[in-house]
Design an enzyme around this catalytic site. Structure first.
Site, PDB file in Angstrom:
ATOM      1  CB  THR A  43      -0.919   0.003   1.248  1.00 26.88           C
ATOM      2  OG1 THR A  43      -1.699  -1.191   1.236  1.00 26.88           O
ATOM      3  CG2 THR A  43      -1.815   1.215   1.276  1.00 26.88           C
ATOM      4  N   GLY A  49      -2.809   5.113  -8.521  1.00 31.75           N
ATOM      5  CA  GLY A  49      -3.992   5.670  -7.902  1.00 31.75           C
ATOM      6  C   GLY A  49      -5.023   4.639  -7.508  1.00 31.75           C
ATOM      7  CD  GLU A 113      -3.475   3.569 -13.333  1.00 32.89           C
ATOM      8  OE1 GLU A 113      -3.750   2.385 -13.094  1.00 32.89           O
ATOM      9  OE2 GLU A 113      -2.932   4.324 -12.521  1.00 32.89           O
ATOM     10  CG  HIS A 228       3.361  -2.746 -13.679  1.00 34.54           C
ATOM     11  ND1 HIS A 228       3.890  -1.904 -14.630  1.00 34.54           N
ATOM     12  CD2 HIS A 228       2.361  -2.047 -13.089  1.00 34.54           C
ATOM     13  CE1 HIS A 228       3.238  -0.745 -14.603  1.00 34.54           C
ATOM     14  NE2 HIS A 228       2.299  -0.813 -13.671  1.00 34.54           N
ATOM     15  NE  ARG A 274      -1.172  -2.718 -14.809  1.00 41.17           N
ATOM     16  CZ  ARG A 274      -1.320  -2.313 -13.577  1.00 41.17           C
ATOM     17  NH1 ARG A 274      -1.244  -3.184 -12.582  1.00 41.17           N
ATOM     18  NH2 ARG A 274      -1.525  -1.049 -13.305  1.00 41.17           N
ATOM     19  CG  HIS A 335       2.354  -4.883 -10.138  1.00 38.84           C
ATOM     20  ND1 HIS A 335       3.098  -3.997  -9.393  1.00 38.84           N
ATOM     21  CD2 HIS A 335       1.127  -4.303 -10.307  1.00 38.84           C
ATOM     22  CE1 HIS A 335       2.359  -2.926  -9.122  1.00 38.84           C
ATOM     23  NE2 HIS A 335       1.166  -3.096  -9.653  1.00 38.84           N
ATOM     24  NE  ARG A 370      -4.143  -5.400  -9.503  1.00 40.93           N
ATOM     25  CZ  ARG A 370      -3.540  -4.218  -9.397  1.00 40.93           C
ATOM     26  NH1 ARG A 370      -4.181  -3.205  -8.869  1.00 40.93           N
ATOM     27  NH2 ARG A 370      -2.310  -4.055  -9.797  1.00 40.93           N
ATOM     28  CB  SER A 375      -5.393  -3.886  -5.649  1.00 44.14           C
ATOM     29  OG  SER A 375      -4.457  -3.132  -6.324  1.00 44.14           O
TER      30      SER A 375
HETATM   31  P1  FAD Z   1      -0.226  -4.700   1.913  1.00 40.94           P
HETATM   32  O1  FAD Z   1      -0.455  -3.266   1.692  1.00 40.94           O
HETATM   33  O2  FAD Z   1       0.902  -5.336   1.182  1.00 40.94           O
HETATM   34  O3  FAD Z   1      -0.049  -4.975   3.449  1.00 40.94           O
HETATM   35  C1  FAD Z   1       0.310  -6.246   3.942  1.00 40.94           C
HETATM   36  C2  FAD Z   1       0.738  -6.102   5.378  1.00 40.94           C
HETATM   37  O4  FAD Z   1       0.902  -7.376   5.971  1.00 40.94           O
HETATM   38  C3  FAD Z   1       2.045  -5.388   5.560  1.00 40.94           C
HETATM   39  O5  FAD Z   1       1.892  -4.547   6.670  1.00 40.94           O
HETATM   40  C4  FAD Z   1       3.018  -6.514   5.872  1.00 40.94           C
HETATM   41  O6  FAD Z   1       4.146  -6.123   6.619  1.00 40.94           O
HETATM   42  C5  FAD Z   1       2.137  -7.423   6.679  1.00 40.94           C
HETATM   43  N1  FAD Z   1       2.541  -8.816   6.754  1.00 40.94           N
HETATM   44  C6  FAD Z   1       2.838  -9.662   5.751  1.00 40.94           C
HETATM   45  N2  FAD Z   1       3.113 -10.883   6.245  1.00 40.94           N
HETATM   46  C7  FAD Z   1       2.971 -10.809   7.580  1.00 40.94           C
HETATM   47  C8  FAD Z   1       3.129 -11.729   8.648  1.00 40.94           C
HETATM   48  N3  FAD Z   1       3.487 -13.011   8.462  1.00 40.94           N
HETATM   49  N4  FAD Z   1       2.908 -11.298   9.913  1.00 40.94           N
HETATM   50  C9  FAD Z   1       2.582 -10.014  10.167  1.00 40.94           C
HETATM   51  N5  FAD Z   1       2.422  -9.106   9.190  1.00 40.94           N
HETATM   52  C10 FAD Z   1       2.613  -9.495   7.920  1.00 40.94           C
HETATM   53  N6  FAD Z   1      -2.819  -0.886  -6.502  1.00 40.94           N
HETATM   54  C11 FAD Z   1      -3.681   0.083  -6.851  1.00 40.94           C
HETATM   55  O7  FAD Z   1      -4.895  -0.080  -6.719  1.00 40.94           O
HETATM   56  N7  FAD Z   1      -3.206   1.269  -7.347  1.00 40.94           N
HETATM   57  C12 FAD Z   1      -1.892   1.522  -7.515  1.00 40.94           C
HETATM   58  O8  FAD Z   1      -1.516   2.600  -7.944  1.00 40.94           O
HETATM   59  C13 FAD Z   1      -0.966   0.502  -7.161  1.00 40.94           C
HETATM   60  N8  FAD Z   1       0.361   0.702  -7.316  1.00 40.94           N
HETATM   61  C14 FAD Z   1       1.228  -0.241  -6.828  1.00 40.94           C
HETATM   62  C15 FAD Z   1       2.588   0.018  -6.861  1.00 40.94           C
HETATM   63  C16 FAD Z   1       3.488  -0.881  -6.303  1.00 40.94           C
HETATM   64  C17 FAD Z   1       4.956  -0.586  -6.340  1.00 40.94           C
HETATM   65  C18 FAD Z   1       2.999  -2.085  -5.730  1.00 40.94           C
HETATM   66  C19 FAD Z   1       3.942  -3.086  -5.125  1.00 40.94           C
HETATM   67  C20 FAD Z   1       1.640  -2.364  -5.720  1.00 40.94           C
HETATM   68  C21 FAD Z   1       0.744  -1.442  -6.263  1.00 40.94           C
HETATM   69  N9  FAD Z   1      -0.623  -1.679  -6.238  1.00 40.94           N
HETATM   70  C22 FAD Z   1      -1.486  -0.701  -6.626  1.00 40.94           C
HETATM   71  C23 FAD Z   1      -1.169  -2.867  -5.580  1.00 40.94           C
HETATM   72  C24 FAD Z   1      -1.616  -2.488  -4.162  1.00 40.94           C
HETATM   73  O9  FAD Z   1      -0.697  -1.595  -3.604  1.00 40.94           O
HETATM   74  C25 FAD Z   1      -1.749  -3.685  -3.264  1.00 40.94           C
HETATM   75  O10 FAD Z   1      -2.467  -4.713  -3.889  1.00 40.94           O
HETATM   76  C26 FAD Z   1      -2.485  -3.316  -1.987  1.00 40.94           C
HETATM   77  O11 FAD Z   1      -1.888  -2.188  -1.395  1.00 40.94           O
HETATM   78  C27 FAD Z   1      -2.480  -4.486  -1.024  1.00 40.94           C
HETATM   79  O12 FAD Z   1      -2.990  -4.070   0.213  1.00 40.94           O
HETATM   80  P2  FAD Z   1      -3.060  -5.108   1.397  1.00 40.94           P
HETATM   81  O13 FAD Z   1      -3.541  -4.371   2.581  1.00 40.94           O
HETATM   82  O14 FAD Z   1      -3.782  -6.307   0.967  1.00 40.94           O
HETATM   83  O15 FAD Z   1      -1.541  -5.580   1.589  1.00 40.94           O
HETATM   84  C1  SIN Z   2       0.677   1.680 -11.488  1.00 39.65           C
HETATM   85  O1  SIN Z   2       0.753   2.797 -10.996  1.00 39.65           O
HETATM   86  O2  SIN Z   2       1.001   1.403 -12.635  1.00 39.65           O
HETATM   87  C2  SIN Z   2       0.200   0.569 -10.618  1.00 39.65           C
HETATM   88  C3  SIN Z   2      -1.262   0.570 -10.619  1.00 39.65           C
HETATM   89  C4  SIN Z   2      -1.789  -0.731 -10.138  1.00 39.65           C
HETATM   90  O3  SIN Z   2      -1.051  -1.690  -9.985  1.00 39.65           O
HETATM   91  O4  SIN Z   2      -3.001  -0.813  -9.947  1.00 39.65           O
END
Ligand code: FAD
Ligand code: SIN
Length: 527
Positions: A43, A49, A113, A228, A274, A335, A370, A375
């Site tokens: 995140t 976005g 996008e 990606h 993608r 990604h 996706r 996400s």
């Molecule tokens: P995360 O945000 O990954 O959080 C997971 C949490 O779990 C973290 O705090 C981690 O430390 C913790 N954790 C993991 N394993 C354990 C464990 N065993 N014990 C305790 N804690 C643990 N999506 C979009 O919609 N728009 C975007 O623009 C976009 N850009 C992106 C850019 C990048 C570089 C990346 C990597 C992803 C992007 N995504 C984007 C995808 C999106 O960011 C993620 O899918 C989303 O943030 C996932 O949220 P989450 O809460 O499920 O997991």
């Molecule tokens: C990006 O900014 O290209 C990532 C967007 C996404 O993974 O949803």
């Protein structure tokens, strides 16, 4: 062993975990356990976005259609409907809590996008959308005295007693802690780290998927990994994402001879889905015997680029690349994990008392591919829903003493050269289970993973060892699911089975006596 008793346990502190915690706080005490600093998550690094049908030109029905189309026939329509219909409410709520999305004049500014037919992607500070969402949610969580955070604490195994999840074993300050809870929400994010090239931060080691699998839960559609297309490829530079929004604003792709090539692959060119863009890039790299292609923004206004993509501009400059003047070398990287712990639209898994939300979960909202920027929205919508469902579940329990369990994890082993094994695993997954797969490549990966399996049969106490175990368990599931899916759909592309007709099913995986058992849930008759 020390035991902590609480109402709710949330594992993970990205968008999904924090949003779930806010929901849970109205019904009892919440512990948010997270393995690094609270903000460290995918995140935090999200750039482009968050997609939401809030602009004047948009409708939830159009967002629904675009999501279904991107999912290539494998989305669960009910899950998508929930996402697009509840999305606007969750975003407006986030704005009320202090989120500052970029504006044009007084109105929210939406960008385009790939595979979106409308400008519907909200962004913050140009290209730091995730950071802004994480900031707001952390502040929100801090407002509740009954939400307690436990950083640098790693969920190790779920505790399941008589078919019900009643908490987890957690490694906290090098000691094992048993957290007993009325309901547990898994929000551990994805598993990009199982691939050598990935945009994902180091915490994304598929822990939640592996823990759930070992606890007896069903995983779904794990073969679907989104690659990606545009990730920095420069000597000494990190695998840094160059947001799709850069192509949305007019950036183009060129091969090493400077030729634009996307028109040969898809009518939408740089804004094709993608998986199409990633495969086109691989094809150009093979044709030109090169390690990369270029993302070219040099024809766009430099001042605009600096303002619109400040974080990307600054990061590239650190590697002597000026996005306003230089073509940026890029190649694809893993990604996003489309599959995950199977849930219904309330985040309920196949184990009572265990809920999952965000990237660790598979609601079916993304299908085989996706839609960009869906996400973060998923984390908000389904984090809140999983929280609500967990509250309902907890109301059914009357006496926590009933769920106290006696099992303990008591044998710790050591493995040597963890880093080497991790590198081997990531390399084989990237080379053999990557963007283009076939039976031969997948079988090589399977053999290598079989050799690594003994590592997963022990219990460990260090983060590196536990992560490695989780990565191997999950890599096996991804590989086996990809072997069994002998067709191509969405992000799963088999060069030996290119047709789609027999691909309309979900892959379900569970452990039977510690061995992978795969079955199918058919969507429609195979033709
Ligand atoms: P995360 O945000 O990954 O959080 C997971 C949490 O779990 C973290 O705090 C981690 O430390 C913790 N954790 C993991 N394993 C354990 C464990 N065993 N014990 C305790 N804690 C643990 N999506 C979009 O919609 N728009 C975007 O623009 C976009 N850009 C992106 C850019 C990048 C570089 C990346 C990597 C992803 C992007 N995504 C984007 C995808 C999106 O960011 C993620 O899918 C989303 O943030 C996932 O949220 P989450 O809460 O499920 O997991
Ligand atoms: C990006 O900014 O290209 C990532 C967007 C996404 O993974 O949803």
């Amino acid at each position: 062993m020390e035991t902590l008793i609480t109402d709710f346990l949330v594992i993970g502190s990205g968008v999904a975990g924090l949003r779930a915690a806010v929901e849970l706080a109205r019904a009892g005490d919440v512990w948010v356990v997270t393995k690094d600093e609270v903000a460290e998550s995918s995140t935090e690094y999200a750039q482009g976005g968050v997609a939401v049908a809030l602009s004047d030109e948009d409708r939830v029905g159009i967002h629904f259609e675009d999501t279904i189309k991107a999912g290539d026939g494998l989305c669960r329509e009910e899950a998508v409907r929930v996402l697009v219909e509840e999305g606007p409410e969750r975003i407006l709520e986030l704005i009320r809590w202090g989120a500052e999305f970029d504006k044009k004049g007084t109105k929210l500014d939406f960008t385009l996008e790939a595979a979106h037919t409308r400008k519907r992607v909200l962004h913050a500070h140009g290209d730091s959308t995730g950071k802004e969402i994480e900031r707001v949610l952390i502040n929100r969580v801090k407002q509740f005295e009954n939400i307690k955070r436990m950083p640098f604490s790693m969920g190790m195994e779920l505790i399941v007693k008589n078919g019900k999840c009643c908490g987890a074993y957690v490694v906290h300050k090098k000691r094992l802690l048993r957290i007993v809870a009325r309901a547990t929400v898994l929000a551990t994010g994805g598993g990009g780290q199982i691939f050598a090239r990935t945009t994902n931060p180091s915490v994304a080691t598929a822990d939640g998927m592996a823990m759930a699998l070992r606890a007896g839960a069903v995983l779904e559609d794990m073969e679907f990994i989104q690659f990606h297309p545009t990730v920095l490829y420069a000597p000494g530079a990190p695998q840094f994402l160059l947001s799709e929004a850069m192509r949305g604003e007019g950036g183009v792709l060129r091969n090493i001879y400077g030729e634009r090539f996307m028109e040969r692959y898809h009518p939408d060119q740089e804004l094709a889905p993608r998986d199409v863009v990633s495969r086109a890039i691989i094809s150009e790299m093979v044709k030109t015997k090169s390690t990369h292609v270029y993302l070219d923004l040099t024809h766009l206004d430099g001042a605009f680029l600096k303002r619109r993509f400040p974080r990307i501009y600054r990061t590239c400059l650190m590697y002597d690349l000026d996005i306003t003047r230089d073509r940026i070398p890029v190649s694809p990287a893993a990604h996003y994990t489309m599959g995950g712990v199977k849930t219904d639209t309330m985040g309920r898994t196949s184990i009572k008392g265990l809920f999952a939300a965000g990237e660790v979960a598979c609601t079916g909202v993304h299908g085989a591919n996706r839609l960009a920027s869906n996400s973060l929205l998923e984390g908000l919508v389904y984090g809140a829903r999983a929280g609500r469902a967990a509250v309902e579940e907890a109301l059914k329990e009357t006496d926590l003493k009933d769920v106290l369990v006696a099992e303990s994890i008591d044998s710790f082993g050591n493995i040597e050269e963890i880093a080497d094994v991790r590198t081997r695993l990531r390399r084989v997954m990237w080379e053999r289970v990557g963007i283009i797969r076939c039976n031969e490549s997948l079988s090589i990966a399977r053999k290598e993973l079989e050799r690594l399996r003994p590592i997963t049969e022990k219990n460990y106490l260090t983060r590196q060892e536990l992560e490695l175990k989780n990565m191997i368990n999950t890599a096996e599931v991804v590989t086996e699911s990809a072997i069994q899916r002998r067709c191509s759909i969405g992000a799963h592309y088999r060069s030996d089975f290119k047709e789609k007709a027999s691909c309309f099913y979900h892959t379900l995986v569970r452990y039977d006596d510690g061995r992978i058992n795969i079955s199918r849930e058919l969507l429609k008759e195979d033709s």
